[in-house]
Design an enzyme around this catalytic site. Structure first.
Site, PDB file in Angstrom:
ATOM      1  N   GLY A 192     -65.675  19.190  -8.014  1.00  0.00           N
ATOM      2  CA  GLY A 192     -64.577  18.505  -8.376  1.00  0.00           C
ATOM      3  C   GLY A 192     -63.869  19.613  -9.446  1.00  0.00           C
ATOM      4  O   GLY A 192     -64.610  20.372 -10.029  1.00  0.00           O
ATOM      5  N   CYS A 207     -64.909  29.963 -19.974  1.00  0.00           N
ATOM      6  CA  CYS A 207     -65.150  30.725 -18.616  1.00  0.00           C
ATOM      7  C   CYS A 207     -65.725  32.161 -19.130  1.00  0.00           C
ATOM      8  O   CYS A 207     -65.677  32.939 -18.001  1.00  0.00           O
ATOM      9  CB  CYS A 207     -63.991  30.625 -17.736  1.00  0.00           C
ATOM     10  SG  CYS A 207     -63.457  28.958 -17.233  1.00  0.00           S
ATOM     11  N   CYS A 239     -59.974  28.573  -7.419  1.00  0.00           N
ATOM     12  CA  CYS A 239     -61.139  29.030  -7.184  1.00  0.00           C
ATOM     13  C   CYS A 239     -62.140  27.508  -7.135  1.00  0.00           C
ATOM     14  O   CYS A 239     -61.730  26.643  -7.645  1.00  0.00           O
ATOM     15  CB  CYS A 239     -61.720  29.866  -8.310  1.00  0.00           C
ATOM     16  SG  CYS A 239     -62.138  28.889  -9.812  1.00  0.00           S
TER      17      CYS A 239
END
Length: 394
Positions: free
Chosen positions: A115, A82, A214
């Site tokens: 998902g 990330c 998120c």
């Protein structure tokens, strides 16, 4: 850093739900063109490019940038979970600061699936094996997707240490929604109340509701970095520069401390922030605006403390007093953050750069932080890496 590095152009496309966006290469090309246009440069001026993404085949960066131009320049593909976008930014900044380049394009994009995040390669050791082992021991809950266990466990650790109420996380998500309402590029712009956050479906009863996480997101963002000499020579915008930057990875304490807050990068964030404050000669008290990695409301809360925005154990008070929003101590995530703006992994760090550049230019529109002159960016990836960047007005 031996030379000042300026952000002379930024670009970002609206973030979208999986299945509602263009393919990754088209999104990336669009964001890159926007950044070049904002910089008043053409692709032929770019000497190097760094392209960040997590979910994609090798050389996807070339696939995106070849639509903008094919000039034979080095294109480096970056994957650091990330924190990918900020890792690409870190490499680009180093290239200019060292004198290896004068003008560099940084691009981040992601085309995600619906998902929760999951491993792609299941026939080999996972980089998360040591994280999973500690989480299994400290948290259990194997029925919950891994990212939710990590960050929910970190939030639970804070709740148990300091008596932090679940409502504190709900207030963070509500704040994110109020900020995102003023951001036309954000995925979710509907304002929600803390009570609505608490009443959303429970993912982990007593620890996390759905609105505290998120969403998977598709999108792209880009920036053009230049040296001071190049900016002067070409008459480019040189109103925002990178005053300090640090990237950290895990130390043994991530696993040895037996603390879920440290498993999800609290120590990396503390160390990176401390280095940036030392490099810049500035501290948390000098910050006007912060874009931090709120993949879950729980991570935003513990990051307040890691960055020194409030004392350890003081996050609930900081939130309750409105210290994290307009009129408070420091405006955090005026863009709406990952919680409302969205989190296309490879694009997130560049989207943060986009937001802070406009804040320091004074061009952020309805979400403008009055008088913003000093900004901090925090981008975290488990596995792990954390990049903290300090921006200032020239």
């Amino acid at each position: 850093m031996s030379r000042n590095v300026y952000v002379t152009g930024v670009g970002m496309i609206p973030f979208a739900k999986p299945g509602a966006s263009a393919p990754y290469d088209q999104m990336g090309a669009q964001a890159a063109r926007q950044a070049l246009e904002d910089a008043d440069l053409c692709y032929g001026d770019i000497e190097q490019a760094y392209a960040g993404y997590v979910y994609g085949d090798s050389t996807s960066g070339q696939k995106a940038l070849y639509q903008v131009g094919m000039t034979g320049i080095p294109i480096v593909n970056v994957n650091n979970n990330c924190s990918t976008g900020s890792t690409a930014l870190y490499l680009a900044r180093q290239a200019i600061a060292s004198g290896a380049a004068e003008c560099v394009l940084v691009l981040g994009f992601e085309q995600m699936s619906p998902g929760a995040l999951a491993s792609v390669f299941t026939d080999r050791p996972s980089p998360f094996d040591p994280f999973d082992a500690v989480t299994d021991e400290l948290v259990g809950k194997p029925e919950i997707p891994l990212a939710l266990r990590y960050f929910g466990g970190a939030g639970l650790s804070h709740m148990e240490k300091y008596g932090t109420p679940l409502e504190a996380f709900a207030k963070i998500r509500a704040k994110a929604s109020r900020h995102a309402a003023n951001n036309p590029l954000a995925l979710f712009r509907k304002v929600v109340t803390p009570q609505e956050v608490l009443e959303s479906p429970a993912i982990w009863p007593g620890v996390m509701t759905r609105l505290m996480a998120c969403p998977p997101t598709c999108g792209a963002a880009a920036a053009v970095l230049v040296s001071e000499e190049f900016a002067k020579k070409r008459g480019l915008k040189a109103d925002v520069y990178i005053a300090a930057q640090s990237m950290t990875t895990d130390r043994p304490g991530t696993f040895d401390s037996r603390d879920m807050m440290r498993v999800v990068g609290y120590d990396m964030s503390c160390e990176a922030a401390a280095k940036v404050y030392a490099q810049s000669g500035l501290g948390p008290e000098d910050l006007d605006v912060v874009e931090l990695h709120d993949c879950f409301a729980h991570n935003e809360l513990i990051t307040y403390e890691a960055l020194g925005l409030c004392p350890e154990g003081g996050a609930d008070k900081f939130i309750s007093e409105g210290g994290n929003t307009y009129g408070g101590k420091v405006v955090t995530n005026p863009s709406g953050g990952l919680l409302s703006k969205g989190h296309p992994l490879g694009a997130t760090g560049l989207a943060q750069c986009f937001e802070l550049t406009h804040q320091l230019r004074g061009s952020a529109g309805a979400r403008q932080v009055d008088g913003a002159r000093v900004a901090l960016q925090h981008n975290l990836g488990l596995g792990g890496a954390c990049v903290v960047t300090m921006y200032r007005t020239a």
